[in-house]
Design a protein around this motif. Structure first.
Motif, short mmCIF file in Angstrom:
data_model
loop_
_atom_site.label_atom_id
_atom_site.label_comp_id
_atom_site.label_asym_id
_atom_site.label_seq_id
_atom_site.Cartn_x
_atom_site.Cartn_y
_atom_site.Cartn_z
N VAL A 13 70.24 25.27 84.65
CA VAL A 13 70.64 25.62 86.37
C VAL A 13 71.98 25.35 86.40
O VAL A 13 72.69 24.19 85.96
CB VAL A 13 69.86 24.98 87.29
N VAL A 14 72.81 26.49 86.80
CA VAL A 14 74.07 26.38 86.85
C VAL A 14 74.49 26.63 88.50
O VAL A 14 74.08 27.65 89.02
CB VAL A 14 74.68 27.39 86.02
N SER A 15 75.25 25.94 88.94
CA SER A 15 75.89 25.92 90.14
C SER A 15 76.84 27.26 90.28
O SER A 15 77.68 27.31 89.70
CB SER A 15 76.63 24.77 90.99
N LEU A 16 76.69 28.02 91.51
CA LEU A 16 77.83 29.13 91.63
C LEU A 16 78.60 28.62 92.72
O LEU A 16 79.62 29.44 93.17
CB LEU A 16 77.00 30.54 92.19
N GLY A 17 78.54 27.32 93.30
CA GLY A 17 79.35 27.13 94.49
C GLY A 17 78.58 27.32 95.92
O GLY A 17 77.43 27.70 95.73
N ALA A 18 79.48 27.37 96.79
CA ALA A 18 79.05 27.34 98.27
C ALA A 18 80.00 28.05 98.92
O ALA A 18 81.09 28.12 98.93
CB ALA A 18 78.72 26.07 98.97
N CYS A 19 79.37 28.80 100.28
CA CYS A 19 80.40 29.74 101.09
C CYS A 19 79.61 29.60 102.53
O CYS A 19 78.32 29.63 102.27
CB CYS A 19 80.74 30.97 100.57
N ALA A 20 80.30 29.84 103.28
CA ALA A 20 79.77 29.90 104.56
C ALA A 20 79.77 31.21 105.26
O ALA A 20 80.55 32.05 104.66
CB ALA A 20 80.56 28.78 105.68
N VAL A 21 78.93 31.36 105.87
CA VAL A 21 78.86 32.91 106.70
C VAL A 21 79.98 32.78 107.73
O VAL A 21 79.63 32.04 109.01
CB VAL A 21 77.68 33.09 107.34
N ASP A 22 81.24 33.14 107.69
CA ASP A 22 82.18 32.86 108.55
C ASP A 22 82.08 33.89 109.83
O ASP A 22 81.70 35.28 109.60
CB ASP A 22 83.62 33.44 107.91
N PRO A 23 82.14 33.24 111.11
CA PRO A 23 81.79 34.10 112.22
C PRO A 23 82.86 35.61 112.19
O PRO A 23 82.35 36.41 112.48
CB PRO A 23 82.10 33.53 113.33
N GLY A 24 84.06 35.40 112.05
CA GLY A 24 85.07 36.36 112.25
C GLY A 24 84.63 37.21 111.18
O GLY A 24 84.80 38.59 111.38
N ARG A 41 71.75 38.58 114.82
CA ARG A 41 70.74 38.75 113.92
C ARG A 41 71.18 38.14 112.64
O ARG A 41 70.41 38.17 111.72
CB ARG A 41 70.27 40.30 113.61
N GLY A 42 72.39 37.38 112.55
CA GLY A 42 72.96 36.84 111.38
C GLY A 42 73.58 38.01 110.39
O GLY A 42 73.65 38.98 110.73
N ALA A 43 73.58 37.48 109.21
CA ALA A 43 74.41 38.35 108.26
C ALA A 43 73.51 39.57 107.71
O ALA A 43 72.48 39.20 107.41
CB ALA A 43 74.98 37.42 106.95
N ASN A 79 68.34 36.62 107.06
CA ASN A 79 69.66 36.89 107.29
C ASN A 79 70.14 35.51 108.10
O ASN A 79 69.96 35.30 109.29
CB ASN A 79 69.56 38.05 108.30
N PRO A 80 70.86 35.03 107.31
CA PRO A 80 71.61 33.61 107.88
C PRO A 80 72.56 34.03 109.12
O PRO A 80 73.26 34.82 109.04
CB PRO A 80 72.29 32.94 106.71
N PRO A 81 72.57 32.72 110.18
CA PRO A 81 73.52 33.06 111.34
C PRO A 81 74.99 32.79 110.82
O PRO A 81 75.18 31.96 109.77
CB PRO A 81 72.91 31.88 112.12
N ALA A 82 75.72 33.09 111.66
CA ALA A 82 77.04 32.70 111.70
C ALA A 82 77.21 31.26 111.39
O ALA A 82 76.59 30.45 112.18
CB ALA A 82 78.04 33.24 112.67
N GLY A 83 78.16 30.62 110.52
CA GLY A 83 78.22 29.39 110.23
C GLY A 83 77.55 28.85 109.35
O GLY A 83 77.79 27.62 108.84
N GLU A 84 76.54 29.39 108.86
CA GLU A 84 75.60 28.67 107.97
C GLU A 84 76.26 28.73 106.53
O GLU A 84 76.74 29.68 106.07
CB GLU A 84 74.07 29.61 107.87
N LEU A 85 76.07 27.50 106.00
CA LEU A 85 76.42 27.30 104.51
C LEU A 85 75.43 27.62 103.52
O LEU A 85 74.31 27.42 103.75
CB LEU A 85 76.85 25.77 104.23
#
Length: 130
Positions: A13-24, A41-43, A79-85
């Motif tokens: 298992v390899v990590s691909l990193g993380a990112c947030a659903v940026d609201p803008g 409704r999220g992304a 569909n994750p909401p804005a701000g979700e990591l």
């Protein structure tokens, strides 16, 4: 990620990193590519794919991957909401040597939300150098 095809292990298992659903970015993406999609409704699915592709490209920049042959079995769970990591991970499912200099790696890719729930998954087939 290991240095070559031969160092890759099935089940790894390899990590691909993380990112947030940026609201803008969410608002801009919806305005440009999914008119009528309410950001509440999220992304949208296409943005989730783009976020995964961004994480995959950044993580893979240092890998001995020479070509992506395919992305299959795409699944969107929520569909994750804005701000979700979102966290990305790749699990090696299979590998097959192809000659002396390369091999094909089949991997499961997942995007998980902050609670560890599956948001998106897909299978990839890639050529790695040996």
């Amino acid at each position: 990620m290991p240095a070559s095809f031969d160092d890759i292990e099935i089940g790894q298992v390899v990590s691909l990193g993380a990112c947030a659903v940026d609201p803008g970015a969410l608002a801009s993406f919806c305005g440009a590519f999914t008119p009528g999609w309410a950001t509440e409704r999220g992304a949208p699915d296409a943005m989730i794919y783009a976020l995964w592709a961004k994480l995959d490209a950044a993580a893979g920049a240092e890998w001995p991957q020479t070509k992506r042959l395919g992305v299959d079995a795409l699944r969107w769970m929520r569909n994750p909401p804005a701000g979700e990591l979102l966290r990305g991970r790749m699990t090696i499912m299979a590998k097959d040597p192809v000659g002396d200099g390369k091999g094909i790696v089949i991997a499961q890719h997942d995007l998980l939300d902050e609670a560890g729930r599956l948001v998106f998954s897909c299978l990839t087939r890639s050529v790695f150098s040996r």
